[in-house]
Design an enzyme around this catalytic site. Structure first.
Site, mmCIF file in Angstrom:
data_model
loop_
_atom_site.group_PDB
_atom_site.id
_atom_site.type_symbol
_atom_site.label_atom_id
_atom_site.label_comp_id
_atom_site.label_asym_id
_atom_site.label_seq_id
_atom_site.Cartn_x
_atom_site.Cartn_y
_atom_site.Cartn_z
ATOM 1 N N ARG A 231 0.853 -1.188 0.000
ATOM 2 C CA ARG A 231 0.000 0.000 0.000
ATOM 3 C C ARG A 231 0.887 1.236 0.000
ATOM 4 O O ARG A 231 1.972 1.239 0.580
ATOM 5 C CB ARG A 231 -0.879 0.055 1.252
ATOM 6 C CG ARG A 231 -2.143 -0.748 1.161
ATOM 7 C CD ARG A 231 -3.145 -0.154 0.159
ATOM 8 N NE ARG A 231 -4.341 -0.970 0.068
ATOM 9 C CZ ARG A 231 -4.519 -1.977 -0.789
ATOM 10 N NH1 ARG A 231 -3.577 -2.300 -1.661
ATOM 11 N NH2 ARG A 231 -5.641 -2.667 -0.797
ATOM 12 N N HIS A 279 -1.199 1.044 -9.490
ATOM 13 C CA HIS A 279 -1.877 0.167 -8.529
ATOM 14 C C HIS A 279 -2.621 -0.961 -9.253
ATOM 15 O O HIS A 279 -3.826 -1.128 -9.095
ATOM 16 C CB HIS A 279 -2.837 0.970 -7.639
ATOM 17 C CG HIS A 279 -3.332 0.178 -6.457
ATOM 18 N ND1 HIS A 279 -3.658 0.748 -5.263
ATOM 19 C CD2 HIS A 279 -3.543 -1.156 -6.287
ATOM 20 C CE1 HIS A 279 -4.066 -0.180 -4.416
ATOM 21 N NE2 HIS A 279 -4.002 -1.358 -5.020
HETATM 22 P P1 NDP Z 1 -2.251 -11.181 4.666
HETATM 23 O O1 NDP Z 1 -3.101 -10.580 5.710
HETATM 24 O O2 NDP Z 1 -2.480 -12.599 4.265
HETATM 25 O O3 NDP Z 1 -0.718 -11.090 5.133
HETATM 26 C C1 NDP Z 1 -0.185 -9.961 5.720
HETATM 27 C C2 NDP Z 1 1.228 -10.274 6.208
HETATM 28 O O4 NDP Z 1 1.785 -9.076 6.751
HETATM 29 C C3 NDP Z 1 1.259 -11.311 7.341
HETATM 30 O O5 NDP Z 1 2.388 -12.145 7.210
HETATM 31 C C4 NDP Z 1 1.397 -10.440 8.593
HETATM 32 O O6 NDP Z 1 2.094 -11.054 9.666
HETATM 33 C C5 NDP Z 1 2.255 -9.317 8.056
HETATM 34 N N1 NDP Z 1 2.109 -8.138 8.899
HETATM 35 C C6 NDP Z 1 0.983 -7.444 9.189
HETATM 36 N N2 NDP Z 1 1.269 -6.448 10.058
HETATM 37 C C7 NDP Z 1 2.585 -6.548 10.331
HETATM 38 C C8 NDP Z 1 3.460 -5.821 11.154
HETATM 39 N N3 NDP Z 1 3.043 -4.800 11.900
HETATM 40 N N4 NDP Z 1 4.762 -6.196 11.197
HETATM 41 C C9 NDP Z 1 5.199 -7.242 10.462
HETATM 42 N N5 NDP Z 1 4.425 -7.972 9.632
HETATM 43 C C10 NDP Z 1 3.121 -7.621 9.583
HETATM 44 O O7 NDP Z 1 -2.331 -10.229 3.412
HETATM 45 P P2 NDP Z 1 -2.098 -10.573 1.858
HETATM 46 O O8 NDP Z 1 -0.814 -11.273 1.719
HETATM 47 O O9 NDP Z 1 -3.308 -11.202 1.293
HETATM 48 O O10 NDP Z 1 -2.035 -9.098 1.239
HETATM 49 C C11 NDP Z 1 -1.064 -8.182 1.664
HETATM 50 C C12 NDP Z 1 -1.379 -6.791 1.143
HETATM 51 O O11 NDP Z 1 -1.131 -6.708 -0.246
HETATM 52 C C13 NDP Z 1 -2.847 -6.343 1.243
HETATM 53 O O12 NDP Z 1 -3.168 -5.939 2.561
HETATM 54 C C14 NDP Z 1 -2.897 -5.199 0.264
HETATM 55 O O13 NDP Z 1 -2.574 -3.991 0.916
HETATM 56 C C15 NDP Z 1 -1.804 -5.549 -0.734
HETATM 57 N N6 NDP Z 1 -2.347 -5.820 -2.058
HETATM 58 C C16 NDP Z 1 -1.979 -5.012 -3.107
HETATM 59 C C17 NDP Z 1 -2.444 -5.241 -4.370
HETATM 60 C C18 NDP Z 1 -1.984 -4.430 -5.515
HETATM 61 O O14 NDP Z 1 -2.536 -4.572 -6.614
HETATM 62 N N7 NDP Z 1 -0.987 -3.586 -5.348
HETATM 63 C C19 NDP Z 1 -3.376 -6.344 -4.643
HETATM 64 C C20 NDP Z 1 -3.668 -7.158 -3.491
HETATM 65 C C21 NDP Z 1 -3.181 -6.882 -2.248
HETATM 66 P P3 NDP Z 1 1.493 -12.340 10.414
HETATM 67 O O15 NDP Z 1 1.587 -13.435 9.386
HETATM 68 O O16 NDP Z 1 2.392 -12.573 11.549
HETATM 69 O O17 NDP Z 1 0.084 -11.977 10.763
HETATM 70 C C1 OXD Z 2 -6.155 -5.239 -3.182
HETATM 71 C C2 OXD Z 2 -5.704 -4.239 -4.149
HETATM 72 O O1 OXD Z 2 -6.029 -5.009 -1.992
HETATM 73 O O2 OXD Z 2 -6.123 -4.305 -5.302
HETATM 74 O O3 OXD Z 2 -6.634 -6.297 -3.624
HETATM 75 O O4 OXD Z 2 -4.890 -3.396 -3.831
#
Ligand code: NDP
Ligand code: OXD
Length: 316
Positions: A231, A279
């Site tokens: 993000r 994005h």
């Molecule tokens: P998940 O919720 O499955 O995974 C998030 C990961 O981040 C977990 O491993 C979590 O740790 C870790 N995390 C969260 N907070 C912290 C922190 N404070 N410190 C360290 N690690 C942290 O999310 P996804 O993998 O499904 O997606 C990740 C992000 O990708 C989405 O939230 C979105 O913002 C972004 N995204 C962007 C897109 C784009 O087109 N650019 C499309 C889709 C998603 P833990 O495992 O320990 O909980």
């Molecule tokens: C998502 C994105 O969160 O598109 O899926 O960024």
């Protein structure tokens, strides 16, 4: 009992979603904000992407809110978000798209694509030493659904892969670190940093100058790189520019920005060592994802538990 589905979408064209919902659920009452909302009391399910804050609070019989993307920061930032389950998209189509983006940008840096493009424009025939993937460490911040898939694919390509998460997430063949205590050790071995964190109060602005300073610059690539597809709020644009100017990083691939669309006056557009995309690292494609939402609704209506519900207490 209410059962209509409301689409509340900004920033994307809602038409594809609307058509897909109508095709897959012809018997369902599908509404679309702002033009076809009808009686608000009929709406049971909201499918939202960047809906205006406060809007969902107008639907008193709402039972579930679906984020049409994997990220839920667009919902969790709404101070009036109704106290009903929030469910996010987890789907192989979206995961594959993100892994494609990550692999593309890691390989672009590893295989020096931008340098060779420049040489091509100058008609320069000159090859540079190409380190093996196994000499390069890629660090993935965020070992969730997306981070784990990308990390596994990078590992299959032969990269040394490290990962960092909030809690311990052991992964075969990947060196994993977690929490504040594990961050420095993760960063100092990372030459290509891939960020797939969610945006939460704890991660806001995490990609800043002090963090970029810690990356490994004397590795096989001769410089460090940042790839952020998590993000925009995770990154401090001015710090990325400063890190590039100071040679702390040699390049950045950015898919997300604190302000989207990225304003035309942003210096990021013209920076020679930044590759940016609007994005769309992993597009939410209604052709793939509508069925995912409808399956969850069917499960809910049969009294079965929902998958991928957001735990509001955990980080948001
Ligand atoms: P998940 O919720 O499955 O995974 C998030 C990961 O981040 C977990 O491993 C979590 O740790 C870790 N995390 C969260 N907070 C912290 C922190 N404070 N410190 C360290 N690690 C942290 O999310 P996804 O993998 O499904 O997606 C990740 C992000 O990708 C989405 O939230 C979105 O913002 C972004 N995204 C962007 C897109 C784009 O087109 N650019 C499309 C889709 C998603 P833990 O495992 O320990 O909980
Ligand atoms: C998502 C994105 O969160 O598109 O899926 O960024």
């Amino acid at each position: 009992m209410s059962s209509a589905i409301l689409l509340a979408i900004t920033g994307w064209n809602p038409q594809g979603w609307d058509e897909r919902f109508r095709t897959l659920a012809p018997a369902r009452d599908i509404r679309s904000w702002p033009d076809r909302v009808g009686n608000r009391a009929d709406v049971a399910y909201a499918c939202a992407w960047k809906a205006p804050h406060g809007l969902l609070a107008e639907f008193s019989n709402l039972r579930i809110i679906f984020s049409l993307g994997a990220g839920v920061d667009h919902l969790m930032g709404d101070p009036h978000l109704p106290a009903v389950p929030v469910v996010r998209i987890v789907d192989p189509d979206l995961t594959r798209r993100m892994t494609e983006y990550v692999v593309l940008h890691v390989l672009m840096r590893h295989r020096r694509v931008r340098l060779y493009e420049q040489q091509q424009r100058q008609r320069t025939w000159h090859d540079h030493h190409q380190p093996a993937a196994g000499e390069v460490t890629v660090g993935v911040m965020g070992l969730g659904v997306l981070g784990r898939d990308a990390a596994a694919m990078l590992q299959r390509l032969g990269f040394q892969v490290a990962g960092w998460s909030r809690t311990a997430r052991p992964l075969p063949g990947i060196e994993t670190f977690h929490g504040d205590a594990g961050l420095d050790a993760f960063l100092t071995r990372t030459e290509i940093l891939v960020c797939l964190l969610p945006l939460t109060p704890a991660t806001h602005g995490i990609l800043n100058l002090p963090l970029l300073h810690k990356l490994k610059r004397d590795g096989a690539l001769g410089g460090a790189y940042l790839i952020n597809a998590g993000r925009g709020g995770l990154q401090v644009d001015a710090d990325i520019l400063a890190a590039l100017d100071q040679g702390l990083i040699a390049g950045a691939s950015l898919d997300v920005f604190p302000t989207e669309p990225l304003p035309p006056e942003s210096p990021l557009w013209a920076h020679p060592n930044i590759t940016l995309t609007p994005h769309n690292a992993a597009e939410s494609d209604p052709r793939a994802l509508t069925a995912n939402v409808l399956t969850q609704i069917a499960r809910f209506e049969r009294g079965e538990p929902l998958d991928h519900m957001i735990d509001r207490g955990r980080g948001y």
